[in-house]
Motif scaffolding. Sequence first.
Motif, PDB file in Angstrom:
ATOM      1  N   UNK A  24       0.773  -1.125  -0.138  1.00  0.00           N
ATOM      2  CA  UNK A  24      -0.071   0.015  -0.129  1.00  0.00           C
ATOM      3  C   UNK A  24       0.846   1.244  -0.151  1.00  0.00           C
ATOM      4  N   UNK A  25       1.754   1.375   0.648  1.00  0.00           N
ATOM      5  CA  UNK A  25       2.748   2.571   0.823  1.00  0.00           C
ATOM      6  C   UNK A  25       3.288   2.855  -0.547  1.00  0.00           C
ATOM      7  N   UNK A  26       3.541   1.945  -1.409  1.00  0.00           N
ATOM      8  CA  UNK A  26       4.199   2.423  -2.714  1.00  0.00           C
ATOM      9  C   UNK A  26       3.033   2.641  -3.789  1.00  0.00           C
ATOM     10  N   UNK A  27       1.849   2.428  -3.448  1.00  0.00           N
ATOM     11  CA  UNK A  27       0.822   2.833  -4.917  1.00  0.00           C
ATOM     12  C   UNK A  27       0.609   4.306  -4.952  1.00  0.00           C
ATOM     13  N   UNK A  28       0.560   4.666  -5.897  1.00  0.00           N
ATOM     14  CA  UNK A  28       0.023   6.306  -6.338  1.00  0.00           C
ATOM     15  C   UNK A  28      -1.711   6.155  -5.861  1.00  0.00           C
ATOM     16  N   UNK A  29      -1.914   7.652  -5.581  1.00  0.00           N
ATOM     17  CA  UNK A  29      -3.394   7.778  -5.259  1.00  0.00           C
ATOM     18  C   UNK A  29      -4.455   7.229  -6.153  1.00  0.00           C
ATOM     19  N   UNK A  30      -3.896   7.215  -7.529  1.00  0.00           N
ATOM     20  CA  UNK A  30      -5.116   6.853  -8.453  1.00  0.00           C
ATOM     21  C   UNK A  30      -5.421   5.308  -8.079  1.00  0.00           C
ATOM     22  N   UNK A  31      -4.327   4.618  -7.908  1.00  0.00           N
ATOM     23  CA  UNK A  31      -4.532   3.117  -7.667  1.00  0.00           C
ATOM     24  C   UNK A  31      -5.238   2.846  -6.090  1.00  0.00           C
ATOM     25  N   UNK A  32      -4.789   3.866  -5.264  1.00  0.00           N
ATOM     26  CA  UNK A  32      -5.474   3.599  -3.992  1.00  0.00           C
ATOM     27  C   UNK A  32      -7.076   4.026  -4.101  1.00  0.00           C
ATOM     28  N   UNK A  33      -7.338   5.008  -5.030  1.00  0.00           N
ATOM     29  CA  UNK A  33      -8.665   5.352  -4.995  1.00  0.00           C
ATOM     30  C   UNK A  33      -9.663   4.006  -5.552  1.00  0.00           C
ATOM     31  N   UNK A  34      -9.101   3.408  -6.573  1.00  0.00           N
ATOM     32  CA  UNK A  34      -9.735   2.297  -7.084  1.00  0.00           C
ATOM     33  C   UNK A  34      -9.909   1.337  -6.226  1.00  0.00           C
ATOM     34  N   UNK A  35      -8.991   0.772  -5.272  1.00  0.00           N
ATOM     35  CA  UNK A  35      -8.882  -0.069  -4.405  1.00  0.00           C
ATOM     36  C   UNK A  35     -10.134   0.152  -3.107  1.00  0.00           C
ATOM     37  N   UNK A  36      -9.903   1.493  -2.813  1.00  0.00           N
ATOM     38  CA  UNK A  36     -10.754   1.751  -1.804  1.00  0.00           C
ATOM     39  C   UNK A  36     -12.445   1.680  -2.253  1.00  0.00           C
ATOM     40  N   UNK A  37     -12.508   2.067  -3.618  1.00  0.00           N
ATOM     41  CA  UNK A  37     -13.922   2.047  -4.098  1.00  0.00           C
ATOM     42  C   UNK A  37     -14.571   0.762  -4.590  1.00  0.00           C
ATOM     43  N   UNK A  38     -13.517  -0.179  -4.764  1.00  0.00           N
ATOM     44  CA  UNK A  38     -13.920  -1.619  -5.462  1.00  0.00           C
ATOM     45  C   UNK A  38     -15.051  -2.439  -4.502  1.00  0.00           C
ATOM     46  N   UNK A  39     -15.955  -3.013  -4.837  1.00  0.00           N
ATOM     47  CA  UNK A  39     -16.723  -3.680  -4.247  1.00  0.00           C
ATOM     48  C   UNK A  39     -16.374  -5.308  -4.115  1.00  0.00           C
ATOM     49  N   UNK A 180      27.863 -14.902 -13.505  1.00  0.00           N
ATOM     50  CA  UNK A 180      27.581 -14.226 -12.547  1.00  0.00           C
ATOM     51  C   UNK A 180      26.166 -14.358 -12.134  1.00  0.00           C
ATOM     52  N   UNK A 181      25.655 -14.678 -11.108  1.00  0.00           N
ATOM     53  CA  UNK A 181      24.539 -14.396 -10.509  1.00  0.00           C
ATOM     54  C   UNK A 181      24.187 -13.369  -9.528  1.00  0.00           C
ATOM     55  N   UNK A 182      23.171 -12.764  -9.517  1.00  0.00           N
ATOM     56  CA  UNK A 182      22.712 -11.900  -8.600  1.00  0.00           C
ATOM     57  C   UNK A 182      21.454 -12.127  -8.028  1.00  0.00           C
ATOM     58  N   UNK A 183      20.867 -12.468  -7.051  1.00  0.00           N
ATOM     59  CA  UNK A 183      19.520 -12.809  -6.757  1.00  0.00           C
ATOM     60  C   UNK A 183      18.923 -11.713  -5.925  1.00  0.00           C
ATOM     61  N   UNK A 184      17.974 -10.787  -6.459  1.00  0.00           N
ATOM     62  CA  UNK A 184      17.325  -9.885  -5.928  1.00  0.00           C
ATOM     63  C   UNK A 184      15.894 -10.306  -5.238  1.00  0.00           C
ATOM     64  N   UNK A 185      15.743  -9.961  -3.690  1.00  0.00           N
ATOM     65  CA  UNK A 185      14.490 -10.401  -3.228  1.00  0.00           C
ATOM     66  C   UNK A 185      13.867  -9.366  -2.584  1.00  0.00           C
ATOM     67  N   UNK A 186      12.484  -9.285  -2.767  1.00  0.00           N
ATOM     68  CA  UNK A 186      11.705  -8.413  -2.280  1.00  0.00           C
ATOM     69  C   UNK A 186      12.110  -6.865  -3.020  1.00  0.00           C
ATOM     70  N   UNK A 187      12.178  -6.807  -4.291  1.00  0.00           N
ATOM     71  CA  UNK A 187      12.526  -5.407  -4.690  1.00  0.00           C
ATOM     72  C   UNK A 187      11.562  -4.371  -4.474  1.00  0.00           C
ATOM     73  N   UNK A 188      12.056  -3.331  -4.048  1.00  0.00           N
ATOM     74  CA  UNK A 188      11.063  -2.037  -3.707  1.00  0.00           C
ATOM     75  C   UNK A 188      10.584  -2.122  -2.383  1.00  0.00           C
ATOM     76  N   UNK A 189      10.838  -3.202  -1.554  1.00  0.00           N
ATOM     77  CA  UNK A 189      10.196  -3.023  -0.328  1.00  0.00           C
ATOM     78  C   UNK A 189      11.314  -2.709   0.678  1.00  0.00           C
ATOM     79  N   UNK A 190      11.066  -2.789   1.991  1.00  0.00           N
ATOM     80  CA  UNK A 190      11.968  -2.345   3.114  1.00  0.00           C
ATOM     81  C   UNK A 190      12.884  -3.814   3.445  1.00  0.00           C
TER      82      UNK A 190
END
Length: 427
Positions: A24-39, A180-190
């Motif tokens: 939720x913290x990473x969502x723009x307001x337009x996406x939040x508005x849709x999710x709040x209003x969804x039935x 060479x391998x790089x494994x990225x986990x939970x990208x974009x999160x804390x």
Amino acid sequence: MTPVEPVPLDPPEATVVGVGADGWPGLPEASREVLRGAQVLIGGGRQLDLLPEECPGARIPWPSPLRPAVPGLLAEHRGSRIAVLASGDPMFYGIGRALAEVLGPDALRVLPHPSSVSYACARIGWPLEDTEVITLVGRPAARLAAALHDGRRLLVLSADATTPATVAALLRERGFGPSRMSVFEQLGSADEACTEGTAETWQHAPGDPLNVIAVACRRAPGTLRLGAVPGLPDAAYENDGQLTKRHIRAATLGALAPAPGELLWDIGGGSGSIAVEWMRGHPSCRAVSVERDPVRAERIARNADRLGVPALRVVTGRAPEALDRLPVPDAVFIGGGLTAPGLLDACWEALPAGGRLVANTVTLESEALLGAWHRRHGGDLVRLAVAHAVPVGGFTGWRQAMPVTQWSVTKPQPETPAPQDAGENQS
């Protein structure tokens, strides 16, 4: 000049919202508005758990298997405000494709989020346009082998926490252990994390199931080099001698002219080399290899797996009987069994207008048959001859391989009857 007001679009039947690992913290307001209003809120359990209480809609987790359930689930809630949760960009290996196919693009609104691929390229500093993306979600790991080229950069979408170890093992087996391998986990999160190493020394325990693997391909010394065009070395194939040799194979694939999304029938598969290299031409190319010998049929499957096209379908049976109920081909290759009664007729009948047929032979009997078909249907009838330099005492001479007669033809459009003269008596 008076600006023209945009015409409002009809409300979509569903809105699909991309969500990152940060929730939720990473969502723009337009996406939040849709999710709040969804039935109705539809998504994976992990995604639904990311939503706060201010999203009061009924939460419905996707059933398994997911894809067959999509039409019924959408139909059940038609008329409600539906929001579907997706990971990252819904149109990039996501649920957006299935929703667009079911509802149609005009009934679907998509609010994308940066994909894990975009995050990974940003972290490692790779240009996205120069990086090949391969998904192993619901797909065999062997398909990665077709993308292995020295110096190539790959991003692999993992199925779960065990995928990095599976990828490392495949790289070692295919001669790319130094990669060479790089494994990225939970990208974009804390909780974002990265683990690095080479495939040949990879011993890391499974981590987070939400991961992406960056692979900088490096071929080990002595590993057979496989190119990106038809004509792989003969040594790339396990075979018992029933193999369309390299130079003839390259010419044959040139005549077959594979294009993205097309389907090949490879009849008399032998070692499967024609079907394998047809499919290596583009990830969306498909092929069915028909082989009457069960030992050879198993060998074809192993070659396909080894060379990165595990989706090759192998049918064990004798043509033309084994061709019944196969999907309509875009092209047919006949590498064996040309004189089987009815084979050429069955293949010609199965081809749609514009489809291609290529047949190779080394025998006089089959050559005579191809000559007759060439007289009837046209096309190109050629003889391919290859000679190899070999020692002759203390000198070098040429050893001629058996010449191959090849007929290639494109099936024409059916003739349309000429219109009758308007003044002609049509009674």
